[in-house]
Motif scaffolding. Structure first.
Motif, PDB file in Angstrom:
ATOM      1  N   PRO A 116       0.810  -1.224   0.000  1.00  0.00           N
ATOM      2  CA  PRO A 116       0.000   0.000   0.000  1.00  0.00           C
ATOM      3  C   PRO A 116       0.845   1.277   0.000  1.00  0.00           C
ATOM      4  O   PRO A 116       0.314   2.371  -0.100  1.00  0.00           O
ATOM      5  N   SER A 117       2.155   1.140   0.085  1.00  0.00           N
ATOM      6  CA  SER A 117       3.050   2.304   0.186  1.00  0.00           C
ATOM      7  C   SER A 117       3.723   2.606  -1.139  1.00  0.00           C
ATOM      8  O   SER A 117       3.816   1.759  -2.023  1.00  0.00           O
ATOM      9  N   ILE A 157       5.075   7.025   1.502  1.00  0.00           N
ATOM     10  CA  ILE A 157       3.757   7.627   1.688  1.00  0.00           C
ATOM     11  C   ILE A 157       2.699   6.565   1.474  1.00  0.00           C
ATOM     12  O   ILE A 157       2.911   5.570   0.774  1.00  0.00           O
ATOM     13  N   GLN A 158       1.554   6.789   2.104  1.00  0.00           N
ATOM     14  CA  GLN A 158       0.367   5.969   1.910  1.00  0.00           C
ATOM     15  C   GLN A 158      -0.833   6.893   1.842  1.00  0.00           C
ATOM     16  O   GLN A 158      -0.838   7.961   2.461  1.00  0.00           O
ATOM     17  N   ARG A 159      -1.860   6.458   1.104  1.00  0.00           N
ATOM     18  CA  ARG A 159      -3.120   7.193   1.114  1.00  0.00           C
ATOM     19  C   ARG A 159      -3.714   7.104   2.500  1.00  0.00           C
ATOM     20  O   ARG A 159      -3.617   6.086   3.163  1.00  0.00           O
ATOM     21  N   ASP A 160      -4.345   8.177   2.943  1.00  0.00           N
ATOM     22  CA  ASP A 160      -5.001   8.223   4.245  1.00  0.00           C
ATOM     23  C   ASP A 160      -6.494   8.016   4.024  1.00  0.00           C
ATOM     24  O   ASP A 160      -7.185   8.906   3.560  1.00  0.00           O
ATOM     25  N   PHE A 202       5.725   8.591   6.109  1.00  0.00           N
ATOM     26  CA  PHE A 202       6.384   7.722   7.077  1.00  0.00           C
ATOM     27  C   PHE A 202       7.897   7.821   6.948  1.00  0.00           C
ATOM     28  O   PHE A 202       8.422   7.974   5.852  1.00  0.00           O
ATOM     29  N   ASP A 203       8.596   7.694   8.062  1.00  0.00           N
ATOM     30  CA  ASP A 203      10.052   7.607   8.112  1.00  0.00           C
ATOM     31  C   ASP A 203      10.375   6.246   8.724  1.00  0.00           C
ATOM     32  O   ASP A 203      10.199   6.043   9.918  1.00  0.00           O
ATOM     33  N   ARG A 204      10.786   5.321   7.868  1.00  0.00           N
ATOM     34  CA  ARG A 204      11.078   3.938   8.291  1.00  0.00           C
ATOM     35  C   ARG A 204       9.937   3.330   9.088  1.00  0.00           C
ATOM     36  O   ARG A 204      10.135   2.713  10.131  1.00  0.00           O
ATOM     37  N   GLY A 205       8.722   3.530   8.624  1.00  0.00           N
ATOM     38  CA  GLY A 205       7.561   2.933   9.253  1.00  0.00           C
ATOM     39  C   GLY A 205       6.896   3.753  10.336  1.00  0.00           C
ATOM     40  O   GLY A 205       5.817   3.416  10.799  1.00  0.00           O
TER      41      GLY A 205
END
Length: 87
Positions: free
Chosen positions: A41-42, A52-55, A67-70
């Motif tokens: 999803p990323s 990034i992921q859709r919110d 996100f920075d390393r999750g």
């Protein structure tokens, strides 16, 4: 303020976020086109630790999660500005 005009204080925020963030957050605005590697999803930026992921939460006006390393570090609106910023 126009779409291309950096927000006041944006560079200070970028430094606080960490190394390499200036390639994906320009003038306080998220550069979604930098995230070209899909993985689940990323989407990842090449050679960087950020994704990034859709919110899809449906509240708060967020469209992208950075996100920075999750670890989630910030939420951005569809136009790339931080959700809590006043461009």
């Amino acid at each position: 303020m126009s779409v291309d005009t950096p927000r006041p204080g944006a560079e200070r925020e970028n430094v606080a976020l960490g190394c390499g963030i200036n390639r994906i957050v320009i003038g306080g605005r998220l550069n979604v086109s930098a995230f070209t590697i899909p993985k689940g999803p990323s989407r990842y930026a090449p050679g960087m630790r950020y994704s990034i992921q859709r919110d899809y939460s449906g509240h708060g006006g967020g469209y992208w999660k950075l996100f920075d390393r999750g670890t989630r570090i910030r939420t951005y609106k569809k136009d790339g500005w931080p959700r809590n910023a006043q461009p």
